[in-house]
Design a protein around this motif. Sequence first.
Motif, short mmCIF file in Angstrom:
data_model
loop_
_atom_site.label_atom_id
_atom_site.label_comp_id
_atom_site.label_asym_id
_atom_site.label_seq_id
_atom_site.Cartn_x
_atom_site.Cartn_y
_atom_site.Cartn_z
N ASN A 258 -3.04 10.84 9.38
CA ASN A 258 -4.30 9.64 9.30
C ASN A 258 -4.37 9.38 7.81
OD1 ASN A 258 -5.41 10.30 12.18
ND2 ASN A 258 -6.05 11.86 11.44
N PHE A 259 -3.58 9.62 7.18
CA PHE A 259 -3.85 9.67 6.00
C PHE A 259 -2.32 8.07 5.29
CE2 PHE A 259 -1.44 9.18 1.78
CZ PHE A 259 -2.28 8.91 0.56
N GLY A 260 -1.87 9.09 6.42
CA GLY A 260 -0.43 7.74 6.45
C GLY A 260 -0.27 6.43 6.94
N LYS A 261 -0.90 7.02 8.03
CA LYS A 261 -0.64 5.76 9.33
C LYS A 261 -1.11 4.10 9.21
CE LYS A 261 -5.11 6.36 11.91
NZ LYS A 261 -5.88 6.65 12.76
N GLN B 236 0.94 -1.16 -0.02
CA GLN B 236 0.47 -0.06 -0.03
C GLN B 236 1.08 1.24 -0.14
OE1 GLN B 236 -3.17 -0.67 -0.24
NE2 GLN B 236 -2.96 -2.96 0.44
N LEU B 237 1.40 1.88 -0.99
CA LEU B 237 1.47 3.32 -1.93
C LEU B 237 0.77 4.69 -1.44
CD1 LEU B 237 4.44 4.30 -2.38
CD2 LEU B 237 3.91 3.95 -4.29
N GLY B 238 1.29 5.53 -0.44
CA GLY B 238 1.03 6.56 0.02
C GLY B 238 1.88 7.91 -0.92
N ILE B 239 0.88 8.25 -1.75
CA ILE B 239 1.58 9.70 -2.64
C ILE B 239 0.88 10.58 -2.36
CG2 ILE B 239 2.28 10.54 -4.77
CD1 ILE B 239 1.20 8.09 -6.41
N LEU B 240 1.77 11.91 -1.89
CA LEU B 240 1.05 12.95 -1.47
C LEU B 240 1.32 13.45 -2.40
CD1 LEU B 240 3.23 13.54 1.98
CD2 LEU B 240 1.12 12.54 1.69
N GLY B 241 0.37 14.41 -2.53
CA GLY B 241 -0.26 15.36 -3.56
C GLY B 241 -0.65 14.38 -4.96
N GLY B 242 -1.62 14.92 -5.54
CA GLY B 242 -2.24 13.62 -7.03
C GLY B 242 -2.55 14.62 -7.97
N GLY B 243 -1.07 15.42 -8.01
CA GLY B 243 -0.48 16.13 -9.69
C GLY B 243 -0.57 15.13 -10.71
N GLN B 244 -0.13 15.70 -12.02
CA GLN B 244 0.63 14.99 -12.74
C GLN B 244 1.86 14.12 -12.74
OE1 GLN B 244 0.50 17.97 -12.50
NE2 GLN B 244 2.03 19.31 -13.00
N LEU B 245 2.88 14.72 -11.99
CA LEU B 245 3.59 13.92 -11.25
C LEU B 245 3.10 12.90 -10.51
CD1 LEU B 245 5.86 16.60 -10.07
CD2 LEU B 245 5.99 15.69 -12.48
N GLY B 246 1.75 12.61 -9.94
CA GLY B 246 1.63 11.72 -9.41
C GLY B 246 1.14 10.88 -10.53
N ALA C 135 4.58 14.81 10.95
CA ALA C 135 3.68 14.42 10.36
C ALA C 135 4.60 13.17 9.99
CB ALA C 135 2.34 14.10 9.47
N LEU C 136 5.23 12.99 8.51
CA LEU C 136 5.76 12.25 8.25
C LEU C 136 6.75 12.10 9.09
CD1 LEU C 136 6.21 13.53 4.30
CD2 LEU C 136 4.72 11.73 5.00
N GLU C 137 8.00 13.10 9.94
CA GLU C 137 8.61 11.99 10.78
C GLU C 137 8.09 11.39 11.92
OE1 GLU C 137 12.06 14.94 12.01
OE2 GLU C 137 10.44 15.01 13.78
N LYS C 138 6.31 11.31 12.13
CA LYS C 138 5.98 10.14 13.08
C LYS C 138 5.77 9.12 13.22
CE LYS C 138 2.21 11.16 15.84
NZ LYS C 138 2.24 9.83 17.22
N LEU C 139 5.14 9.42 11.21
CA LEU C 139 5.41 7.86 10.56
C LEU C 139 6.03 6.79 10.64
CD1 LEU C 139 2.78 9.33 8.28
CD2 LEU C 139 1.74 7.79 9.76
N GLU C 140 7.23 7.35 10.36
CA GLU C 140 8.27 7.46 10.50
C GLU C 140 9.16 6.21 11.31
OE1 GLU C 140 11.55 10.16 9.60
OE2 GLU C 140 11.49 9.79 6.97
N GLU C 141 8.34 7.49 12.18
CA GLU C 141 9.32 6.70 13.74
C GLU C 141 8.37 5.33 13.98
OE1 GLU C 141 7.88 10.02 16.60
OE2 GLU C 141 10.28 11.00 15.96
N GLU C 142 6.99 5.59 13.54
CA GLU C 142 6.04 4.63 13.86
C GLU C 142 6.39 3.38 12.79
OE1 GLU C 142 1.74 6.13 14.36
OE2 GLU C 142 3.16 7.65 15.86
N GLY C 143 7.03 3.37 11.44
CA GLY C 143 8.03 1.84 11.37
C GLY C 143 6.57 2.36 9.69
N VAL C 144 6.88 3.34 8.53
CA VAL C 144 6.05 3.56 7.80
C VAL C 144 7.21 3.98 7.24
CG1 VAL C 144 4.25 4.78 6.25
CG2 VAL C 144 3.76 3.84 8.34
N VAL C 145 7.63 3.31 6.31
CA VAL C 145 8.71 3.77 5.55
C VAL C 145 8.40 4.90 4.59
CG1 VAL C 145 10.15 3.32 3.39
CG2 VAL C 145 9.63 1.71 4.74
N VAL C 146 8.83 5.69 5.09
CA VAL C 146 8.83 7.71 3.65
C VAL C 146 10.31 7.98 3.61
CG1 VAL C 146 8.05 10.20 3.92
CG2 VAL C 146 7.15 7.91 5.74
#
Lengths: 380, 380
Positions: B65-68, B10-20, B84-95
């Motif tokens: 919440n999006f990432g957890k 399950q991969l999250g992308i922050l941003g939903g523009g043309q690059l995404g 938020a990304l830093e906290k997610l990293e601490e909780e084991g989500v790969v960023v």
Amino acid sequence: MAKDFYGELQLGILGGGQLGRMLIQEAVNYNVNVHVLDPDKNAPCRKLCNRFECGSLSDFETVYNFGKELDMITIEIEKVNVDALEKLEEEGVVVYPQSRVIRLIQDKGLQKQFFKQNAIPTAAFQLISSRDKLYDTSIALPYIQKLRRDGYDGKGVKKISSVHDIESAFPEPSLVEELVDFEKEIAVIVARNDRGDITTFPLVEMEFNPEANLVEFLISPSTLPLEVQVAAEEIAKKIASDLQIVGLLAVEMFLTRDGQILVNELAPRPHNSGHHTIEGNLTSQFAQHLRAIFNLPLGSTAARSNAVMINLLGEPKYEGLAKYDGVEEVLSREGVFVHLYGKKYTKPFRKMGHVCIINDDRETAIKNARWVQETLKVKA
Amino acid sequence: MAKDFYGELQLGILGGGQLGRMLIQEAVNYNVNVHVLDPDKNAPCRKLCNRFECGSLSDFETVYNFGKELDMITIEIEKVNVDALEKLEEEGVVVYPQSRVIRLIQDKGLQKQFFKQNAIPTAAFQLISSRDKLYDTSIALPYIQKLRRDGYDGKGVKKISSVHDIESAFPEPSLVEELVDFEKEIAVIVARNDRGDITTFPLVEMEFNPEANLVEFLISPSTLPLEVQVAAEEIAKKIASDLQIVGLLAVEMFLTRDGQILVNELAPRPHNSGHHTIEGNLTSQFAQHLRAIFNLPLGSTAARSNAVMINLLGEPKYEGLAKYDGVEEVLSREGVFVHLYGKKYTKPFRKMGHVCIINDDRETAIKNARWVQETLKVKA
């Protein structure tokens, strides 16, 4: 049509499998809103479209209701309810390929009669209404029996070697066809748009997996003599023109040992024998199908390099949640492009993906393809 | 990680523009489940992912919440909530890129200090806490003032030519930078995976639209002297290595009239200066970003042909529902690849799409690109 639809066109695809999935990957470039109908709730397209509807492709009401608010409908599988498409056409929905083309191609008997009527070279055949009639067919044994309807990926085809085999022959309406002593199976994909432009992709050579009876290995462009290439492309163009099809048409042919080309069968849609075009040619078959149905200029089909395509089939004996062995390893080699189809479950010989291998040197491409085939496995 | 995730990651992308959007087109090949967060309910990715969430990228709770529940998060825009990304990293989500890399790059002041600390050539600069401080900066007039944060696509950059301009200078924390007398703007995209493999794409040359201050025209590969190419690639590799980034990093540089290379700025993600790689190179920047974040072997970045990329910008004076003039015409020429971004509304200079033009002959590619630029227009 072409000018208006960017961002507005509502395109329906009947079928949500890998062909639909790769078509969507390309349709994204043109802001097409894609609607997909497929009976499998886990269909590969389910998360990639504006609307996914789970429902039967052969049910009149389902297909009609799916299509009635759309601008255009195309297919990624022929086994669809053609009566519904015909009614939608009457009501102004653009259906490409046209319902009459799908109706003809759905029935291998009508296909063969079409070849005969239009002087398109094909193996001698006879239509058979029931199994009993096999005992007095004019085609000499051994021959091939093909179901007229619903054959797919090698299903619905039997070799009848002797009268003893007739007992286990298909009981349904079928055709029997002279056994062709062929040297190679070849294919040409042709596209035709509504203004009548016709373009062929370069001829490809195929190798089949005899156990699964599926295309397993495909080489583009062909190195067969130029006159064979030209002849095969001319046949494909003639068929597209005779059919007045709008969209893509895959023409599968046999090259016999005495150098004759015989048309085997048609598929009015993107086809397994054209997957290599994504990386191998200037225009992919998916882009070309969109250009054709949107009545845009057809793209150049020139080969960019040698390309070998292999199907990634579910390993025999494995059934269940798919696991992929060797993806990482094959990606370490230059010119290897992996396409997985997003199918949750594998079973023996199920098409789970394909890999395209490109190389400026044809022999290296073939060698790398064999290595990929040995290295990459779909298990459970 | 690589072996397990096919179909499950399950991969999250922050941003939903043309690059995404282009990242998703590629991620489809690897069965990645994509989740997208974007504040715009009409974002280009909204219909192409497993889950689209409309919400703020700068709000801690929303991003957290999006990432957890996700396995991995990447970005297609730097302006995101890094706490938020830093906290997610601490909780084991790969960023990937890592939160510390995004934090550094978000702040052009920190970027410049990083260059200085790591002996990476860059224009002389001074950090400025408020507008008043501009009156006694050590950098000689004329100079460039850049906001430390939130500059994007040419916004947040001002030329200060004389003391009179200071009145209308940015009041926020900024940096001032020596005006570089450059001959060309060049860029190298570099990728680094978790095992430390580093690969660069061939150097590209850019032409900017001075009115919009956007990349308008990009040529790959560069024909600058080999030593310039090698030097630029070495700088990009050094930055990727010094940062220990995982993912793609676009390094924009100036080539000065006296042959010096000065790093301008970084973007830790797929970048406008890499769009030509889709058709122009063996591995696209989007495929490379996925390979990098999934810790797969990085792909060959070799050019397959000359490629020119032009941005398709909203025409000045037009604002509203986008209409595309000339798509059909440009598609009639060989080697022209149109990518529309699915943006409903156009406004002057908005990036609505891009076109890649390939040709074996560089001059023909450039000529065709100029013709495309004159022919294809986004109006309303």
